[in-house]
Design an enzyme around this catalytic site. Structure first.
Site, PDB file in Angstrom:
ATOM      1  N   CYS A 213       4.847  -3.542 -12.315  1.00  0.00           N
ATOM      2  CA  CYS A 213       3.484  -4.106 -12.212  1.00  0.00           C
ATOM      3  C   CYS A 213       3.175  -4.711 -13.576  1.00  0.00           C
ATOM      4  CB  CYS A 213       2.485  -3.025 -11.831  1.00  0.00           C
ATOM      5  SG  CYS A 213       2.974  -2.080 -10.368  1.00  0.00           S
ATOM      6  N   ALA A 214       3.696  -5.909 -13.813  1.00  0.00           N
ATOM      7  CA  ALA A 214       3.929  -6.375 -15.181  1.00  0.00           C
ATOM      8  C   ALA A 214       2.793  -7.160 -15.838  1.00  0.00           C
ATOM      9  CB  ALA A 214       5.199  -7.230 -15.211  1.00  0.00           C
ATOM     10  N   ALA A 215       1.899  -7.766 -15.065  1.00  0.00           N
ATOM     11  CA  ALA A 215       0.896  -8.666 -15.657  1.00  0.00           C
ATOM     12  C   ALA A 215       0.016  -7.917 -16.667  1.00  0.00           C
ATOM     13  CB  ALA A 215       0.039  -9.263 -14.557  1.00  0.00           C
ATOM     14  N   PRO A 216      -0.403  -8.601 -17.753  1.00  0.00           N
ATOM     15  CA  PRO A 216      -0.166 -10.009 -18.110  1.00  0.00           C
ATOM     16  C   PRO A 216       1.123 -10.259 -18.889  1.00  0.00           C
ATOM     17  CG  PRO A 216      -1.680  -9.028 -19.681  1.00  0.00           C
ATOM     18  CD  PRO A 216      -1.339  -7.941 -18.694  1.00  0.00           C
ATOM     19  N   GLY A 217       1.947  -9.221 -19.063  1.00  0.00           N
ATOM     20  CA  GLY A 217       3.250  -9.434 -19.681  1.00  0.00           C
ATOM     21  C   GLY A 217       3.414  -8.868 -21.078  1.00  0.00           C
ATOM     22  N   LYS A 219       3.904  -5.680 -22.036  1.00  0.00           N
ATOM     23  CA  LYS A 219       5.031  -4.738 -22.069  1.00  0.00           C
ATOM     24  C   LYS A 219       6.331  -5.469 -21.732  1.00  0.00           C
ATOM     25  CE  LYS A 219       1.977  -0.959 -20.688  1.00  0.00           C
ATOM     26  NZ  LYS A 219       0.841  -1.797 -20.231  1.00  0.00           N
ATOM     27  N   ASP A 237       4.658  -9.006 -10.147  1.00  0.00           N
ATOM     28  CA  ASP A 237       3.252  -8.746  -9.856  1.00  0.00           C
ATOM     29  C   ASP A 237       2.944  -9.414  -8.521  1.00  0.00           C
ATOM     30  OD1 ASP A 237       0.861  -7.599 -11.762  1.00  0.00           O
ATOM     31  OD2 ASP A 237       0.105  -8.907 -10.176  1.00  0.00           O
ATOM     32  N   ASP A 294       4.189   0.904 -14.720  1.00  0.00           N
ATOM     33  CA  ASP A 294       2.825   1.017 -15.265  1.00  0.00           C
ATOM     34  C   ASP A 294       1.893   0.707 -14.091  1.00  0.00           C
ATOM     35  OD1 ASP A 294       0.994   1.329 -17.520  1.00  0.00           O
ATOM     36  OD2 ASP A 294       0.568  -0.796 -17.253  1.00  0.00           O
ATOM     37  N   CYS A 344      -3.322   3.719 -17.584  1.00  0.00           N
ATOM     38  CA  CYS A 344      -4.365   3.614 -18.623  1.00  0.00           C
ATOM     39  C   CYS A 344      -5.612   4.355 -18.141  1.00  0.00           C
ATOM     40  CB  CYS A 344      -4.669   2.155 -18.963  1.00  0.00           C
ATOM     41  SG  CYS A 344      -5.229   1.173 -17.562  1.00  0.00           S
TER      42      CYS A 344
END
Length: 437
Positions: A213-217, A219, A237, A294, A344
């Site tokens: 779940c990568a956005a906005p990039g 990590k 994403d 994440d 988070c």
């Protein structure tokens, strides 16, 4: 509650809400070591801050355990600012950004009184101000003074297409550098625990990595940098615009090993044989060396957040989706591979309870120690042993007393004390690291 008692639990909850309403004590930036050395960027950043703060002496610290991370102390809250008669009201999200160093961009402006060069900016924390109102008497929080770049008529023109700076902040309540378009190929604004995650996953050159779940990039690009841009980082994403943002960030930081795809993570596993030459999802089982998950979460660790309005039902709605994604990535991970799960948020149900569920559901999983480990240990209450809790990493903003920072206290502080404060006074976050046996 059973572990600490009702009164202690209530005290911690009040402390947490208070901490979440203030920004972290440091602005954290990650250096793109693919393009420049930390020393080079540190010097350039110091010069930029000196210029923005009109000669005010604020240090730029390199984190001793996260060598690619620079820390800039936040000065505030500043209580000597004089409120102006001309007011600008901004949405709560825009207000949160201002508290972390941003200027006010036109889309964030909800209301403005008559045009004036110097204006006081307020955050509409309850979201009750009507767009275009000339006056607002509801609940609003003063976040600083600035210079209005546009007239009221320009801001609220019928076309609604303006996107630039509406108010340039000159005296914010919390003084942080504005890093919009500053050293943009060399720096990436990132919360401290978010940078810890990539180091914990510890990707190696030549490996195949999945950022689910990568956005906005942030990590994603960090993982690629740690791999010296050698190997393959697959970023996914399910929202197309967010995937576009990942690609933009990869291009900006000049990283070539990243492949970003629009895909629902719960459908990332190929059923049967994949087509020849197929690059994107769905992917074959057991085809990734390391996976970062994440997950989407309630976000109850994000700071500042002065208007947390979600219901208990909304907060607890994430657990089923998180488990679905977890089950999926485990099928995609090679035996002997590493999985890092992070959120988070600070809720037990999305963190330690998920770890307990995973260990019980998947006997092939084993918790691993984390390096670096600069947060606290896990929270009791989910049935995990004390040894297991020590292997988890929880960043809990309520564990530190908020004092605020001024230039004098900053000059009297030792660097090691400031680093310790940065490790604690950050966003709420959780990290668990597993190996698949």
């Amino acid at each position: 509650i059973s572990a600490s008692g009702t009164l202690e639990a209530e005290r911690k909850y009040e402390s947490l809400l208070n901490c979440l309403s203030h920004p972290p004590a440091f602005t954290t930036v990650r250096v793109n070591t693919h393009l420049a050395s930390v020393k080079q960027v540190k010097n350039l950043l110091f010069e930029e801050i000196h210029k923005q703060f009109k000669g005010l002496s604020v240090p730029v610290l390199q984190h001793p355990e996260l060598q690619d991370i620079l820390l800039i102390p936040v000065i505030g809250p500043r209580k000597d600012l004089q409120k102006q008669s001309s007011e600008v009201i901004v949405g709560a999200q825009c207000g949160n950004s201002v508290l972390r160093g941003a200027h006010v961009f036109v889309p964030g402006i909800v209301s403005a009184s008559k045009s004036g060069d110097v204006v006081s900016v307020y955050s509409d924390i309850e979201g009750k101000c009507k767009r275009g109102a000339k006056e607002f008497l509801g609940t609003k929080l003063f976040i600083g003074n600035g210079i209005s770049e546009l007239s009221r008529s320009e801001i609220f023109s019928s076309s609604g297409s303006l996107k630039g700076i509406g108010v340039r902040m000159t005296d914010p309540v919390y003084l942080s550098p504005s890093l919009d378009n500053v050293l943009s190929s060399y720096l990436f604004l990132q919360n401290l625990p978010s940078a810890v995650v990539s180091h914990v996953l510890n990707p190696q050159p030549g490996e195949r990595i999945l950022d689910m779940c990568a956005a906005p990039g942030g990590k994603t690009t960090h993982l690629a940098t740690l791999m010296h841009d050698q190997g393959e980082v697959i970023a996914m994403d399910k929202i197309a615009n967010k995937v576009k943002k990942i690609k933009q960030n990869a291009a900006l930081l000049q990283l070539n090993c990243i492949r970003a795809f629009c895909c629902d993570g719960t459908k990332a596993l190929a059923i049967g044989k994949r087509e020849d030459g197929q690059e994107g999802p769905p992917f074959s089982a057991e085809s990734f060396d390391r996976i970062l998950l994440d997950v989407p979460c309630s976000g109850m660790g994000q700071r500042p957040n002065m208007a947390y309005s979600w219901t208990l039902k909304e907060v607890t709605s994430y657990q089923p989706l998180q488990r679905k994604l977890f089950s999926m990535v485990l099928k995609l991970l090679k035996p002997g591979g590493i999985l890092v799960y992070s959120t988070c948020t600070v809720t037990l149900s999305e963190n330690e309870e998920q770890v307990a569920w995973a260990l019980e559901t998947f006997p092939c999983l084993q918790l691993q120690s984390q390096d670096p480990h600069i947060g606290g240990e896990g929270m009791r209450g989910a049935g995990l042993s004390l040894d297991q809790l020590k292997l988890l990493q929880r960043f809990d903003p309520s564990s530190v007393t908020l004092h605020g920072m001024d230039v004098n206290s900053l000059q009297d502080s030792r660097e090691e004390d400031l680093i310790l404060l940065a490790n604690k006074d950050c966003i709420g976050f959780f990290i668990a690291k597993f190996i698949k046996l």
